[in-house]
Design an enzyme around this catalytic site. Structure first.
Site, short mmCIF file in Angstrom:
data_model
loop_
_atom_site.label_atom_id
_atom_site.label_comp_id
_atom_site.label_asym_id
_atom_site.label_seq_id
_atom_site.Cartn_x
_atom_site.Cartn_y
_atom_site.Cartn_z
N SER A 89 14.06 32.56 20.01
CA SER A 89 14.48 31.51 20.84
C SER A 89 16.00 31.71 20.99
O SER A 89 16.85 31.97 19.84
CB SER A 89 14.09 30.18 20.04
OG SER A 89 15.01 29.10 20.27
N GLY A 90 16.58 31.17 22.16
CA GLY A 90 18.03 31.65 22.46
C GLY A 90 19.04 30.62 21.47
O GLY A 90 19.99 30.90 20.70
N HIS A 91 18.54 29.42 20.96
CA HIS A 91 19.57 28.36 20.18
C HIS A 91 19.43 28.74 18.77
O HIS A 91 20.26 27.96 18.02
CB HIS A 91 19.03 26.80 20.72
CG HIS A 91 17.96 26.35 19.80
ND1 HIS A 91 17.89 25.38 19.16
CD2 HIS A 91 16.46 26.39 20.24
CE1 HIS A 91 16.86 24.87 18.51
NE2 HIS A 91 15.89 25.73 19.21
N GLY A 138 11.46 29.02 21.63
CA GLY A 138 10.37 29.64 20.59
C GLY A 138 9.11 29.05 20.68
O GLY A 138 8.26 29.70 20.52
N THR A 139 9.01 27.72 20.77
CA THR A 139 7.77 27.18 20.77
C THR A 139 6.91 27.50 21.86
O THR A 139 5.58 27.84 21.79
CB THR A 139 7.95 25.40 21.01
OG1 THR A 139 8.64 25.07 19.83
CG2 THR A 139 6.60 24.74 20.95
N GLN A 194 13.67 33.07 13.67
CA GLN A 194 14.79 32.90 12.61
C GLN A 194 15.46 34.22 12.29
O GLN A 194 16.14 34.34 11.18
CB GLN A 194 14.11 31.95 11.32
CG GLN A 194 14.16 30.52 11.57
CD GLN A 194 15.34 29.74 11.97
OE1 GLN A 194 16.47 30.25 11.83
NE2 GLN A 194 15.25 28.79 12.51
N THR A 216 10.36 28.76 38.40
CA THR A 216 11.76 29.03 38.92
C THR A 216 12.66 29.44 37.60
O THR A 216 12.85 28.66 36.75
CB THR A 216 12.62 28.42 39.78
OG1 THR A 216 11.81 27.92 40.90
CG2 THR A 216 13.83 28.47 40.02
N ASN A 262 11.82 29.81 8.38
CA ASN A 262 12.99 28.77 8.77
C ASN A 262 13.68 28.09 7.64
O ASN A 262 14.75 27.68 7.70
CB ASN A 262 12.56 28.01 9.92
CG ASN A 262 11.32 27.45 9.86
OD1 ASN A 262 10.23 28.18 9.55
ND2 ASN A 262 11.07 26.06 9.96
N CYS A 281 12.89 20.42 12.46
CA CYS A 281 11.90 19.87 13.81
C CYS A 281 11.04 18.66 13.11
O CYS A 281 10.23 18.14 13.79
CB CYS A 281 11.10 21.36 13.95
SG CYS A 281 12.13 22.45 14.77
N1 PLP Z 1 9.72 29.22 15.05
C1 PLP Z 1 10.76 29.14 14.11
C2 PLP Z 1 10.43 29.96 12.92
C3 PLP Z 1 11.64 28.07 14.26
O1 PLP Z 1 12.37 28.04 13.20
C4 PLP Z 1 11.71 27.34 15.46
C5 PLP Z 1 12.58 26.21 15.49
O2 PLP Z 1 13.25 25.69 14.38
C6 PLP Z 1 10.72 27.46 16.51
C7 PLP Z 1 9.84 28.55 16.34
C8 PLP Z 1 10.73 26.76 17.73
O3 PLP Z 1 11.68 27.27 18.68
P1 PLP Z 1 12.28 26.26 19.71
O4 PLP Z 1 13.16 25.10 19.11
O5 PLP Z 1 13.10 27.07 20.57
O6 PLP Z 1 11.11 25.80 20.58
#
Ligand code: PLP
Length: 392
Positions: free
Chosen positions: A190-192, A66-67, A170, A228, A142, A325
């Protein structure tokens, strides 16, 4: 109950990924058979993500999460002299990127939100200017789970000639994510947060929107993201996108005991009502806003959220105070303070977020644990004593 920090991998996701670490470990750029097999798997995953988003496969760029997707959207589009509008309740992946852009000569406006943590279209309309190149507003917050009126915001941005990006990290796997219905030009995943591995993600980039890459190297991802490919991770993300579609359509179990979207919302309501029935001077942050089904942000006045998080952890319940985070930061949540909560109430708030696999028994356990921990900490007031008591 911290699924918004990260979700477990679903067994089907692990099974889909496994061969790509072991017997089928090719580089997707190699022309030999192993390489072609890896390329086919990446293409297949791209199609699965495209189906989740109702877009073309060529519009999906795989990233490291996501970042990176948020940064690629903002840095890829904006140049000196441009105006960016975003919200004050974005994740730091957008907020800090916007601040870095401001230092490079991009004009940035941070829109305020309502007391329910939602954005208002009129506030955006009043801020749009002739040089507004991009509006970036998240789909689901989030911390509170509040769903933003993205379609209306996107329409307002387009009417003023700006592009629209949404951070849907989210919302993915929780809400339908049709990019055409949402009206967005760029969308981050974001995958996780959707049962795929950490370190995987994607950015939807509408055909015709030209992005400058952030990295320089090969021509991977049509030159938009060299490097890659993380084949196994991408395969996992593709599988999780397939499972998300099935789950949202309500036609697959997604593992034994998985809840349908409606059942998950009922479970979250049972959690909130069960806790609030036992605790006074407590309530739901963004309780009056439309919210994703899994997220609950609760305040307990006169309780130090950090102490509550530790006390619950000691009992085996993982929750978060503010967003994961930024744990370790001493500042109260920027989202809750933007909503107008006092610093004290923001520091007295925790987030509980459920997975598709959360059970009724787990909810009932939380309903027993949280009020007991809150009562114990309140007995220990003032707050610094609460913190000392749980960590000593
Ligand atoms: N954007 C939102 C709304 C999130 O909640 C998060 C992670 O908590 C991110 C971006 C960042 O994603 P990643 O952890 O995959 O970098």
């Amino acid at each position: 109950m911290d699924a918004n920090a990260t979700t477990p991998l679903l067994p089907e996701v692990v099974e889909a990924m496994r061969p790509f670490w072991l017997e089928a470990f090719g580089n997707a750029s190699s022309i030999h058979q192993q390489g072609q097999h890896a390329r086919a798997a990446v293409d297949h995953a791209r199609e699965a993500v495209a189906r989740l988003l109702n877009c073309r496969a060529a519009e999906v760029v795989f990233t490291s999460g996501g970042t990176e997707s948020d940064n690629l959207a903002l840095f890829g589009l904006l140049a000196q002299g441009d105006h960016l509008i975003t919200s004050s309740i974005e994740h730091h992946a957008v907020l800090h990127a916007a601040e870095a852009l401001a230092e490079r000569g991009i004009e940035v406006t941070f829109l305020p939100c309502t007391a329910q943590g939602t954005m208002e279209v009129a506030a955006l309309q009043a801020t749009l200017k002739s040089n507004t190149r991009l509006v970036s507003v998240m789909l689901a917050n989030n911390e509170t789970g509040a769903i933003q009126p993205v379609r209306d915001l996107a329409d307002a941005a387009h009417a003023a000639g700006a592009l629209f990006h949404t951070d849907a990290v989210q919302a993915a796997g929780k809400l339908p994510l049709d990019v055409k219905a949402l009206g967005c030009d760029l969308l981050s995943l974001s995958g996780h947060k959707m049962y795929a591995p950490q370190g995987t993600g994607a950015l939807y980039v509408k055909r015709g929107v030209r992005l400058r890459p952030m990295f320089f190297g090969g021509l991977h991802e049509r030159g938009r993201r060299p490097g890659t490919e993380n084949v196994a991770g991408i395969v996992g993300l593709g599988k999780s996108a397939e499972l998300a579609r099935e789950w949202l359509a309500g036609d697959a179990a997604n593992g034994p005991g998985a809840r349908s979207p409606e059942a998950l919302a009922r479970l979250r309501d049972r959690l909130e009502q069960g806790i609030l029935a036992e605790v006074e001077q407590a309530g739901v942050n963004s309780g009056g806003a439309p919210r994703v089904a899994n997220t609950s942000n609760l305040y307990f006045d006169h309780v130090e959220a950090e102490a509550l998080v530790i006390a619950l952890d000691l009992k085996g319940l993982a929750v978060s105070g503010g967003s994961a985070c930024q744990s370790g930061a001493t500042e109260p949540s920027h989202v809750l303070t933007a909503m107008g909560l006092s610093e004290a109430r923001a520091r007295a708030s925790i987030r509980l977020s459920l997975t598709r696999l959360t059970t009724e028994d787990e909810v009932d356990r939380a309903v027993a644990l949280v009020p007991a921990a809150v009562a114990r900490l309140r007995e220990l007031s003032p707050k610094h004593k609460q913190l000392l008591a749980v960590i000593s």
